[in-house]
Write an enzyme that holds these catalytic residues in place. Structure first.
Site, short mmCIF file in Angstrom:
data_model
loop_
_atom_site.label_atom_id
_atom_site.label_comp_id
_atom_site.label_asym_id
_atom_site.label_seq_id
_atom_site.Cartn_x
_atom_site.Cartn_y
_atom_site.Cartn_z
CB THR A 1 38.96 35.22 41.08
OG1 THR A 1 39.23 35.17 39.69
CG2 THR A 1 40.09 35.95 41.78
CB THR B 1 33.55 38.40 38.89
OG1 THR B 1 34.80 38.39 38.21
CG2 THR B 1 33.75 38.39 40.39
#
Ligand SMILES: NC(=O)C[C@H](N)C(=O)O
Length: 330
Positions: free
Chosen positions: A15, A89
């Site tokens: 991201t 993540t």
């Protein structure tokens, strides 16, 4: 003027590098877009950018981890004073731990990412990258092994985990908390480095398959039996301090007797496994006596990587997960 610290910034996707206006978060920008502009760069730091991979972290494979470890090793050999890896993540803590298994380093290695993409309000990527660069430039961080810097906190790879699926404060280390923090472009270390290293005695490209099994009330041995023929080793996320249902226990022992190492971990995010408290079918005593290995405080996904890379290099599971010394008489 002091010579700037040279920090390799290695991008892998996630991201933090999603390209606007990609609404589906599938296209990733090159590392050039992640380097802070000259005015936003902390003083005394020079960034050497490099693209390694460009993908969501859910696509990461053991082969990719091996490639990334080689890229980090090359950057260190080329004279970097520190390394920052940007990463998705979802599996970031596993990659951090894999670098601890595979990279021998005398300079800091830091991993970071973002929960909000660059085109969402309040993106956290730029601040995380800046803090990671600050931390990676401090030689005192090297003995901690690879660390995760997120939301200005510094976590060691062995203990850190993604605790929240959407908040920007997504990472914590339930067993011990952060070992330090970054403020005003300075790194403050709160606790000393971990007592041991996770570096494997031998390192080789991944060549084995290791499965990971969950447990819950009433989970029997059928999934373990179905999986055993397809894997070279198995990790089980057991209940509490290392327990499984009697039926699952029997299936795991059968897997171990077939010559495929079985490693017991806990599905609890904190705490260690017992050695000699509970007896009976599926208890930690029984599983240990049957030759299963216990992973101490290591989480199930990290124990899986330790077994996978350790076996690939020919290290016996008993060496990867040594048995604890006998408990004193109570
Ligand atoms: N925040 C993130 O980076 C999540 C993303 N799905 C990834 O792991 O690549």
């Amino acid at each position: 003027m002091a010579v700037p610290r040279s920090i390799a910034l290695i991008a892998t996707g996630g991201t933090v590098s999603v390209a606007p206006p990609s609404a589906d978060c599938q296209t990733h920008r090159g590392v050039g877009e992640l380097v802070p502009r000259p005015g936003d760069l902390p003083d005394g730091i020079e960034v050497v950018p490099r693209d390694a991979l460009g993908m969501s972290s859910r696509r990461m494979t053991p082969d990719d981890l091996w490639t990334l470890a080689s890229t980090v090793t090359e950057a260190i050999a080329a004279g970097s004073n520190g390394v920052v890896v940007t990463h998705g993540t979802d599996t970031l803590e596993e990659t951090a731990y894999a670098l601890g298994l595979l990279v021998e380093t005398r300079v800091p290695v830091v991993i970071t990412g973002a929960m909000r993409s660059p085109h969402h309000s309040g993106p956290d990527g730029p601040a995380n990258i800046r803090a990671a660069l600050v931390a990676a430039a401090v030689p005192d961080l090297a003995p901690y092994g690879p660390t995760v810097v997120f939301q200005d906190e510094v976590h060691v790879a062995r203990l850190v985990t993604k605790m929240h699926s959407t908040r920007i404060a997504a990472f914590s280390s339930p067993a011990a908390g952060p070992v330090g923090f970054v403020a005003e472009d300075r790194l403050e270390l709160l606790l000393g480095p971990p007592p041991g290293t996770d570096l494997l005695p031998g390192r080789a490209a991944p060549s084995v398959r290791v499965g990971l099994l969950p447990t819950a009330t009433g989970i029997d041995g059928s999934a373990a039996e179905a999986l055993t023929p397809d894997v070279d080793g198995l990790v089980v996320a057991a209940l509490g301090a290392g327990h499984v249902s009697p039926s699952l226990g029997a299936a795991l022992v059968a897997c171990a007797e077939a010559g495929k190492p079985v490693v017991v971990t806990s599905r609890c995010p904190d705490g260690a496994l017992l050695a000699d408290t509970y007896a009976g079918a599926g208890s930690e005593r029984e599983l240990r006596r049957a030759g299963l290995h216990f992973a101490g405080t290591l989480s199930p996904p990290k124990a899986r990587l330790r077994l996978l890379f350790g076996m690939s290099a020919g290290t016996p599971a008993a060496e990867l997960f040594p048995a604890p010394p006998p408990a004193p008489k109570r």
